[in-house]
Enzyme design. Structure first.
Site, PDB file in Angstrom:
ATOM      1  N   LYS A 177       5.103   4.887 -11.857  1.00  0.00           N
ATOM      2  CA  LYS A 177       4.325   4.189 -10.822  1.00  0.00           C
ATOM      3  C   LYS A 177       3.393   3.175 -11.478  1.00  0.00           C
ATOM      4  O   LYS A 177       3.277   2.026 -11.047  1.00  0.00           O
ATOM      5  CB  LYS A 177       3.527   5.204 -10.013  1.00  0.00           C
ATOM      6  CG  LYS A 177       2.550   4.581  -9.037  1.00  0.00           C
ATOM      7  CD  LYS A 177       3.231   3.747  -7.997  1.00  0.00           C
ATOM      8  CE  LYS A 177       2.223   3.050  -7.104  1.00  0.00           C
ATOM      9  NZ  LYS A 177       2.848   2.106  -6.167  1.00  0.00           N
ATOM     10  N   CYS A 207      -4.402  -1.152  -5.878  1.00  0.00           N
ATOM     11  CA  CYS A 207      -3.297  -0.794  -6.768  1.00  0.00           C
ATOM     12  C   CYS A 207      -3.384  -1.527  -8.100  1.00  0.00           C
ATOM     13  O   CYS A 207      -3.802  -0.974  -9.110  1.00  0.00           O
ATOM     14  CB  CYS A 207      -1.967  -1.130  -6.106  1.00  0.00           C
ATOM     15  SG  CYS A 207      -1.672  -0.247  -4.620  1.00  0.00           S
TER      16      CYS A 207
HETATM   17  N1  LIG Z   1      -2.940   0.966  -0.280  1.00  0.00           N
HETATM   18  C1  LIG Z   1      -1.814   0.704  -0.944  1.00  0.00           C
HETATM   19  O1  LIG Z   1      -1.176  -0.366  -0.828  1.00  0.00           O
HETATM   20  C2  LIG Z   1      -1.253   1.735  -1.880  1.00  0.00           C
HETATM   21  C3  LIG Z   1       0.047   1.581  -2.349  1.00  0.00           C
HETATM   22  C4  LIG Z   1       0.549   2.524  -3.211  1.00  0.00           C
HETATM   23  C5  LIG Z   1      -0.225   3.598  -3.616  1.00  0.00           C
HETATM   24  N2  LIG Z   1      -1.490   3.715  -3.161  1.00  0.00           N
HETATM   25  C6  LIG Z   1      -2.281   4.873  -3.616  1.00  0.00           C
HETATM   26  O2  LIG Z   1      -2.490   5.787  -2.505  1.00  0.00           O
HETATM   27  C7  LIG Z   1      -3.763   6.417  -2.631  1.00  0.00           C
HETATM   28  C8  LIG Z   1      -4.532   6.241  -1.327  1.00  0.00           C
HETATM   29  O3  LIG Z   1      -4.677   4.877  -1.122  1.00  0.00           O
HETATM   30  P1  LIG Z   1      -4.997   4.316   0.351  1.00  0.00           P
HETATM   31  O4  LIG Z   1      -4.845   2.834   0.296  1.00  0.00           O
HETATM   32  O5  LIG Z   1      -4.253   5.090   1.389  1.00  0.00           O
HETATM   33  O6  LIG Z   1      -6.558   4.696   0.483  1.00  0.00           O
HETATM   34  P2  LIG Z   1      -7.438   4.706   1.833  1.00  0.00           P
HETATM   35  O7  LIG Z   1      -8.849   4.552   1.390  1.00  0.00           O
HETATM   36  O8  LIG Z   1      -6.855   3.774   2.831  1.00  0.00           O
HETATM   37  O9  LIG Z   1      -7.226   6.208   2.406  1.00  0.00           O
HETATM   38  C9  LIG Z   1      -7.710   7.316   1.724  1.00  0.00           C
HETATM   39  C10 LIG Z   1      -8.182   8.339   2.767  1.00  0.00           C
HETATM   40  O10 LIG Z   1      -8.583   9.523   2.087  1.00  0.00           O
HETATM   41  C11 LIG Z   1      -9.754  10.019   2.703  1.00  0.00           C
HETATM   42  N3  LIG Z   1     -10.463  10.859   1.738  1.00  0.00           N
HETATM   43  C12 LIG Z   1     -11.128  10.455   0.627  1.00  0.00           C
HETATM   44  N4  LIG Z   1     -11.624  11.542  -0.014  1.00  0.00           N
HETATM   45  C13 LIG Z   1     -11.245  12.635   0.706  1.00  0.00           C
HETATM   46  C14 LIG Z   1     -11.440  14.027   0.558  1.00  0.00           C
HETATM   47  N5  LIG Z   1     -12.141  14.516  -0.465  1.00  0.00           N
HETATM   48  N6  LIG Z   1     -10.921  14.868   1.501  1.00  0.00           N
HETATM   49  C15 LIG Z   1     -10.206  14.375   2.543  1.00  0.00           C
HETATM   50  N7  LIG Z   1      -9.982  13.052   2.740  1.00  0.00           N
HETATM   51  C16 LIG Z   1     -10.496  12.200   1.827  1.00  0.00           C
HETATM   52  C17 LIG Z   1     -10.533   8.782   3.101  1.00  0.00           C
HETATM   53  O11 LIG Z   1     -11.454   9.086   4.130  1.00  0.00           O
HETATM   54  C18 LIG Z   1      -9.395   7.857   3.556  1.00  0.00           C
HETATM   55  O12 LIG Z   1      -9.148   7.994   4.932  1.00  0.00           O
HETATM   56  C19 LIG Z   1      -4.438   5.787  -3.849  1.00  0.00           C
HETATM   57  O13 LIG Z   1      -4.223   6.636  -4.959  1.00  0.00           O
HETATM   58  C20 LIG Z   1      -3.663   4.491  -4.072  1.00  0.00           C
HETATM   59  O14 LIG Z   1      -3.632   4.119  -5.427  1.00  0.00           O
HETATM   60  C21 LIG Z   1      -2.055   2.827  -2.298  1.00  0.00           C
HETATM   61  C1  LIG Z   2       6.349  -2.581  -2.968  1.00  0.00           C
HETATM   62  C2  LIG Z   2       4.977  -3.029  -3.237  1.00  0.00           C
HETATM   63  O1  LIG Z   2       4.781  -4.202  -3.481  1.00  0.00           O
HETATM   64  N1  LIG Z   2       4.002  -2.147  -3.143  1.00  0.00           N
HETATM   65  C3  LIG Z   2       2.582  -2.276  -3.353  1.00  0.00           C
HETATM   66  C4  LIG Z   2       2.158  -3.624  -3.881  1.00  0.00           C
HETATM   67  O2  LIG Z   2       0.755  -3.666  -4.138  1.00  0.00           O
HETATM   68  P1  LIG Z   2      -0.262  -4.565  -3.289  1.00  0.00           P
HETATM   69  O3  LIG Z   2      -0.204  -4.174  -1.864  1.00  0.00           O
HETATM   70  O4  LIG Z   2      -1.561  -4.457  -4.014  1.00  0.00           O
HETATM   71  O5  LIG Z   2       0.194  -6.085  -3.260  1.00  0.00           O
HETATM   72  P2  LIG Z   2       0.679  -7.091  -4.394  1.00  0.00           P
HETATM   73  O6  LIG Z   2       1.703  -7.960  -3.754  1.00  0.00           O
HETATM   74  O7  LIG Z   2       1.033  -6.351  -5.612  1.00  0.00           O
HETATM   75  O8  LIG Z   2      -0.654  -8.004  -4.645  1.00  0.00           O
HETATM   76  C5  LIG Z   2      -1.727  -7.502  -5.372  1.00  0.00           C
HETATM   77  C6  LIG Z   2      -2.614  -8.722  -5.708  1.00  0.00           C
HETATM   78  O9  LIG Z   2      -1.942  -9.589  -6.627  1.00  0.00           O
HETATM   79  C7  LIG Z   2      -1.895 -10.914  -6.115  1.00  0.00           C
HETATM   80  N2  LIG Z   2      -0.614 -11.499  -6.529  1.00  0.00           N
HETATM   81  C8  LIG Z   2       0.552 -10.873  -6.207  1.00  0.00           C
HETATM   82  C9  LIG Z   2       1.754 -11.401  -6.610  1.00  0.00           C
HETATM   83  C10 LIG Z   2       1.791 -12.618  -7.358  1.00  0.00           C
HETATM   84  O10 LIG Z   2       2.837 -13.148  -7.724  1.00  0.00           O
HETATM   85  N3  LIG Z   2       0.582 -13.221  -7.659  1.00  0.00           N
HETATM   86  C11 LIG Z   2      -0.620 -12.683  -7.262  1.00  0.00           C
HETATM   87  O11 LIG Z   2      -1.676 -13.256  -7.545  1.00  0.00           O
HETATM   88  C12 LIG Z   2      -2.041 -10.775  -4.606  1.00  0.00           C
HETATM   89  O12 LIG Z   2      -2.631 -11.925  -4.045  1.00  0.00           O
HETATM   90  C13 LIG Z   2      -2.977  -9.571  -4.505  1.00  0.00           C
HETATM   91  O13 LIG Z   2      -4.332  -9.961  -4.617  1.00  0.00           O
HETATM   92  O14 LIG Z   2       2.772  -3.822  -5.140  1.00  0.00           O
HETATM   93  C14 LIG Z   2       2.400  -2.827  -6.120  1.00  0.00           C
HETATM   94  C15 LIG Z   2       3.146  -3.124  -7.392  1.00  0.00           C
HETATM   95  O15 LIG Z   2       4.531  -3.180  -7.081  1.00  0.00           O
HETATM   96  C16 LIG Z   2       2.769  -1.430  -5.651  1.00  0.00           C
HETATM   97  O16 LIG Z   2       2.210  -0.480  -6.538  1.00  0.00           O
HETATM   98  C17 LIG Z   2       2.195  -1.182  -4.303  1.00  0.00           C
HETATM   99  O17 LIG Z   2       2.724   0.044  -3.825  1.00  0.00           O
END
Ligand SMILES: NC(=O)c1ccc[n+]([C@@H]2O[C@H](COP(=O)([O-])OP(=O)(O)OC[C@H]3O[C@@H](n4cnc5c(N)ncnc54)[C@H](O)[C@@H]3O)[C@@H](O)[C@H]2O)c1
Ligand SMILES: CC(=O)N[C@@H]1[C@@H](OP(=O)(O)OP(=O)(O)OC[C@H]2O[C@@H](n3ccc(=O)[nH]c3=O)[C@H](O)[C@@H]2O)O[C@H](CO)[C@@H](O)[C@@H]1O
Length: 443
Positions: A214, A268
């Site tokens: 990841k 992320c």
């Molecule tokens: N947002 C993304 O695009 C994305 C993509 C891939 C992976 N992730 C990973 O997923 C995880 C969550 O990210 P997210 O964007 O959903 O965060 P988020 O802040 O949107 O959601 C997290 C939730 O967890 C709750 N929370 C926090 N501490 C808690 C606790 N102790 N008990 C119960 N609930 C609790 C918060 O209230 C919140 O609703 C992170 O590790 C992130 O790296 C996020």
């Molecule tokens: C499938 C997928 O994509 N899943 C999520 C996504 O993460 P994300 O939602 O944070 O979005 P991104 O698109 O990564 O953008 C992050 C920042 O980078 C800037 N950016 C991006 C591309 C580029 O060419 N030039 C830039 O400047 C953009 O503006 C923004 O600020 O990808 C992560 C890795 O694959 C995954 O871990 C995560 O699950």
């Protein structure tokens, strides 16, 4: 565990951007669902059958499951654990003071352990430093529950969603990566997720491989964005368009030059490299390329602010009003977390430009900007009164021609395109345009 009969109960801890969509995916597959969160607002919304976050396609799933009595939400993690077969952890994982902050995961693990039963399965899905599942989560679960691994299952499976299309990404876009702390856990987690993921499952040797892959995805992206930023700046200084260079280079399958920009935001990409840098240090290894790339991306808001300062000086603007387009960290969503716009605002304020306004169509208020003394507006009206327009987020509504934006107001003299987003056509007299990877155009 009959998913189709709805006999399996899945508790998702953390019903935010990721967790709410994971819960919806399991409900869609026929499971019973429990949403667990410390945020009573989210718990209340879900108990009304409403999505706790603004993600598409969740409403109808939650409403239907609620009507069928297959869904409820609670802040009581112990109760949820006692009532569920599968416990999925999707709470935040951050960096704080130079090291990972996994306190939310530890706290949730305590709750899960206090209700853990023989035959249960725990799956960590938050992005974490390698080793977290085995050396942080497993001891808490065993010590607090009195059970040993084997009596319960433990696996890691990263979330690969993009906000704004999270459910689709879980169900349709990518294979689900699964790594078990032991053989049986990996096997069961793979069988369960093969029901959820239409792209199937990639079963890796163990949870460490899954945790690492990841972060490798994220580091790949961060390093390639840094490469794009560095090459784009050089293109601009040489008077050529980086976009043209990238398009030509990417005509070969071995090249995937990314896009330059104001910086890298979100929960992320800015964080994953720091997890790996920290982990590498613990085994006496320096991730030099990863660290350098992170530094380049963190420098970009300053690079864009310098372009603003240069344009204002070359046009001789006095006390200019500067409109920054976009607070969200990525285009066409409303999530400001770790957005480079905050750093851009800080840089401009430090240069003495105080008449700033930020516009974002997806975000209507923001405490952090208010604390910086900078207003946030939704509509484009205010922009027309600005001398300088800076594009910071690649929202689709900003994808207009340069001449169109200049024609919207006589006042606008300078456009700094932090995402190289606009269509560059005519530059009216007395105006100027520049992009991160696009040379200055003055008339
Ligand atoms: N947002 C993304 O695009 C994305 C993509 C891939 C992976 N992730 C990973 O997923 C995880 C969550 O990210 P997210 O964007 O959903 O965060 P988020 O802040 O949107 O959601 C997290 C939730 O967890 C709750 N929370 C926090 N501490 C808690 C606790 N102790 N008990 C119960 N609930 C609790 C918060 O209230 C919140 O609703 C992170 O590790 C992130 O790296 C996020
Ligand atoms: C499938 C997928 O994509 N899943 C999520 C996504 O993460 P994300 O939602 O944070 O979005 P991104 O698109 O990564 O953008 C992050 C920042 O980078 C800037 N950016 C991006 C591309 C580029 O060419 N030039 C830039 O400047 C953009 O503006 C923004 O600020 O990808 C992560 C890795 O694959 C995954 O871990 C995560 O699950």
């Amino acid at each position: 565990m009959g998913l189709r009969t709805g006999r399996i109960t899945v508790a998702v801890y953390g019903i935010g951007h990721v967790g709410a969509s994971i819960l919806a995916a399991w409900l869609l597959a026929g499971a019973r669902g429990i949403g667990v969160d410390k945020d009573e607002g989210k718990v209340g919304a879900l108990n009304k059958g409403e999505p706790p976050v603004n993600e598409p396609c969740l409403s109808e799933i939650f409403e239907k499951a609620k009507l069928e009595g297959r869904l409820y939400a609670t802040s009581d993690g112990k109760e949820a654990s006692a009532k569920s077969d599968v416990k999925i952890i999707a709470v935040p994982s951050m960096m704080a003071d130079g090291k990972p902050d996994l306190s939310a995961i530890s706290s949730v693990a305590e709750s899960i352990a206090s209700g853990l039963k023989r035959g249960d399965l725990v799956i960590l899905e938050s992005s974490v430093p390698p080793g977290t599942t085995r050396y942080l989560l497993k001891p808490i679960l065993e010590e607090k529950s009195g059970l040993s691994l084997g009596e319960f299952g433990l696996a890691y499976s990263p979330e690969r969603i993009s906000e704004g299309r999270a459910l689709r990404d879980i169900v349709e876009s990518y294979p689900k990566i699964i790594g078990g702390v032991d053989e049986r856990s990996g096997e069961i987690a793979s069988i369960l997720y093969s029901v959820i993921s239409k792209r199937g499952v990639i079963r890796v040797s163990n949870e460490l491989v899954a945790e690492f892959e990841k972060l490798a995805e994220g580091v790949y992206r961060d390093v390639n964005i840094a490469l794009a930023n560095e090459l784009a700046i050089l293109c601009r200084k040489l008077g050529i368009d980086y976009e043209e260079v990238a398009k030509a280079a990417n005509s070969q399958p071995y090249s995937n030059l990314h896009k330059p920009g104001t910086g890298v935001g979100g929960l992320c990409i800015p964080i994953y490299p720091k997890f790996l840098i920290w982990k590498a240090k613990s085994v006496g290894f320096e991730l030099n390329l990863t660290s350098t790339a992170r530094g380049i991306n963190e420098f970009m808001p300053k690079e864009v602010a310098e372009l603003v300062r240069e344009g204002i000086s070359r046009l001789g603007l006095k006390n200019p009003k500067i409109a920054i387009l976009g607070l969200s960290f990525r285009g066409d969503i409303g999530d400001p977390r770790l957005s480079p716009t905050y750093e851009l605002v800080k840089e401009l304020l430090s240069m003495g430009f105080e008449d700033l306004v930020v516009q974002d169509p997806f975000i209507s208020e923001d405490e952090k900007l208010s604390s910086m003394g900078v207003r946030l507006v939704n509509d484009m009206e205010e922009i027309l009164g600005a001398d300088v327009v800076v594009i910071s987020t690649d929202h689709s509504i900003y994808k207009m021609s340069v001449s169109e934006l200049f024609s919207m107001s006589e006042k606008i003299r300078l456009i700094v395109d932090g995402r190289d987003l606009m269509e560059v056509d005519r530059i009216p007299a007395g105006r100027a345009y520049v992009g991160v990877g696009r040379p200055w155009r003055f008339r």
